[in-house]
Design a protein around this motif. Structure first.
Motif, PDB file in Angstrom:
ATOM      1  N   PRO A  68       0.801  -1.229   0.000  1.00  0.00           N
ATOM      2  CA  PRO A  68       0.000   0.000   0.000  1.00  0.00           C
ATOM      3  C   PRO A  68       0.835   1.280   0.000  1.00  0.00           C
ATOM      4  CG  PRO A  68      -0.935  -1.572   1.528  1.00  0.00           C
ATOM      5  CD  PRO A  68       0.374  -2.150   1.057  1.00  0.00           C
ATOM      6  N   GLU A  69       1.978   1.266   0.672  1.00  0.00           N
ATOM      7  CA  GLU A  69       2.801   2.476   0.732  1.00  0.00           C
ATOM      8  C   GLU A  69       3.419   2.850  -0.615  1.00  0.00           C
ATOM      9  OE1 GLU A  69       5.349  -0.795   2.770  1.00  0.00           O
ATOM     10  OE2 GLU A  69       3.250  -0.220   2.758  1.00  0.00           O
ATOM     11  N   HIS A  70       3.276   1.987  -1.617  1.00  0.00           N
ATOM     12  CA  HIS A  70       3.764   2.290  -2.959  1.00  0.00           C
ATOM     13  C   HIS A  70       2.731   3.050  -3.793  1.00  0.00           C
ATOM     14  CE1 HIS A  70       6.431  -1.382  -2.172  1.00  0.00           C
ATOM     15  NE2 HIS A  70       7.177  -0.302  -2.052  1.00  0.00           N
ATOM     16  N   ILE A  71       1.498   3.168  -3.287  1.00  0.00           N
ATOM     17  CA  ILE A  71       0.452   3.888  -4.021  1.00  0.00           C
ATOM     18  C   ILE A  71       0.824   5.375  -4.102  1.00  0.00           C
ATOM     19  CG2 ILE A  71      -1.977   4.572  -4.062  1.00  0.00           C
ATOM     20  CD1 ILE A  71      -2.549   1.988  -2.431  1.00  0.00           C
ATOM     21  N   VAL A  72       0.782   5.915  -5.315  1.00  0.00           N
ATOM     22  CA  VAL A  72       1.079   7.336  -5.505  1.00  0.00           C
ATOM     23  C   VAL A  72      -0.162   8.151  -5.870  1.00  0.00           C
ATOM     24  CG1 VAL A  72       3.515   6.976  -6.050  1.00  0.00           C
ATOM     25  CG2 VAL A  72       1.839   6.999  -7.910  1.00  0.00           C
ATOM     26  N   SER A  73      -1.192   7.492  -6.393  1.00  0.00           N
ATOM     27  CA  SER A  73      -2.421   8.225  -6.690  1.00  0.00           C
ATOM     28  C   SER A  73      -3.617   7.280  -6.676  1.00  0.00           C
ATOM     29  CB  SER A  73      -2.337   8.960  -8.029  1.00  0.00           C
ATOM     30  OG  SER A  73      -2.334   8.053  -9.097  1.00  0.00           O
ATOM     31  N   MET A  74      -4.764   7.864  -6.328  1.00  0.00           N
ATOM     32  CA  MET A  74      -6.030   7.126  -6.321  1.00  0.00           C
ATOM     33  C   MET A  74      -7.131   8.062  -6.826  1.00  0.00           C
ATOM     34  SD  MET A  74      -5.871   5.456  -2.502  1.00  0.00           S
ATOM     35  CE  MET A  74      -6.727   3.905  -2.729  1.00  0.00           C
ATOM     36  N   THR A  75      -8.048   7.502  -7.604  1.00  0.00           N
ATOM     37  CA  THR A  75      -9.246   8.224  -7.993  1.00  0.00           C
ATOM     38  C   THR A  75     -10.438   7.422  -7.489  1.00  0.00           C
ATOM     39  OG1 THR A  75      -8.147   9.096  -9.962  1.00  0.00           O
ATOM     40  CG2 THR A  75     -10.549   9.243  -9.894  1.00  0.00           C
ATOM     41  N   TRP A  76     -11.248   8.075  -6.672  1.00  0.00           N
ATOM     42  CA  TRP A  76     -12.426   7.458  -6.069  1.00  0.00           C
ATOM     43  C   TRP A  76     -13.659   7.911  -6.840  1.00  0.00           C
ATOM     44  CZ3 TRP A  76     -12.590   5.966  -0.414  1.00  0.00           C
ATOM     45  CH2 TRP A  76     -11.310   5.743   0.100  1.00  0.00           C
ATOM     46  N   TYR A  77     -14.459   6.958  -7.278  1.00  0.00           N
ATOM     47  CA  TYR A  77     -15.724   7.238  -7.953  1.00  0.00           C
ATOM     48  C   TYR A  77     -16.832   6.691  -7.054  1.00  0.00           C
ATOM     49  CZ  TYR A  77     -12.528   7.559 -11.925  1.00  0.00           C
ATOM     50  OH  TYR A  77     -11.492   7.878 -12.753  1.00  0.00           O
ATOM     51  N   PHE A  78     -17.753   7.553  -6.628  1.00  0.00           N
ATOM     52  CA  PHE A  78     -18.841   7.101  -5.777  1.00  0.00           C
ATOM     53  C   PHE A  78     -20.162   7.584  -6.352  1.00  0.00           C
ATOM     54  CE2 PHE A  78     -16.147  10.340  -3.815  1.00  0.00           C
ATOM     55  CZ  PHE A  78     -16.945  11.472  -3.907  1.00  0.00           C
TER      56      PHE A  78
END
Length: 130
Positions: A68-78
């Motif tokens: 998880p600490e390698h994640i650099v970006s996330m896009t959340w769609y709700f």
């Protein structure tokens, strides 16, 4: 490993980073939703679906020898902004439980619907492994 980019004079964001500088092997995680590995929903609870969605991302990362600490970006769609905002405390607890206290660059977008009718959340992520 990664460098958080925070412009001088900007207020520090809570729960995300404005930018991340990273170098390494890139993993693109396709949109994950709140069902399990058998493509079955175990709950219609918003926070429960968020927790499962985040776990799915962690599982995909593990298949690529990433964490998880390698994640650099996330896009959340709700599908419901009000439901998202009403559950921020539970979402934060689920996030810390699954991802930890690592906060990449993020965006959140309300959408009319997701492909799976029962899905309330979909998250796409990018990770960079040094």
């Amino acid at each position: 490993m990664h460098q958080i980019l925070q412009p001088d004079g900007w207020k520090k964001p809570i729960g995300y980073a404005n930018g991340i500088l990273a170098e390494g092997r890139t993993i693109h995680v396709g949109g994950q939703i709140g069902w399990n590995g058998n493509c079955e929903f175990e709950t219609d609870d918003f926070v429960g679906q968020v927790r499962q969605t985040l776990q799915n991302i962690v599982d995909v990362l593990a298949a690529g020898n990433a964490k998880p600490e390698h994640i650099v970006s996330m896009t959340w769609y709700f599908t419901d902004k009000r439901e998202y905002l009403a559950n921020l405390k539970g979402i934060g607890a689920a996030y810390r439980e699954v991802i930890g206290r690592h906060y990449p660059a993020m965006a959140g977008v309300q959408v009319v619907a997701l492909i799976e009718d029962r899905a309330k959340i979909e998250i796409q992520a990018t990770a960079v492994v040094p």
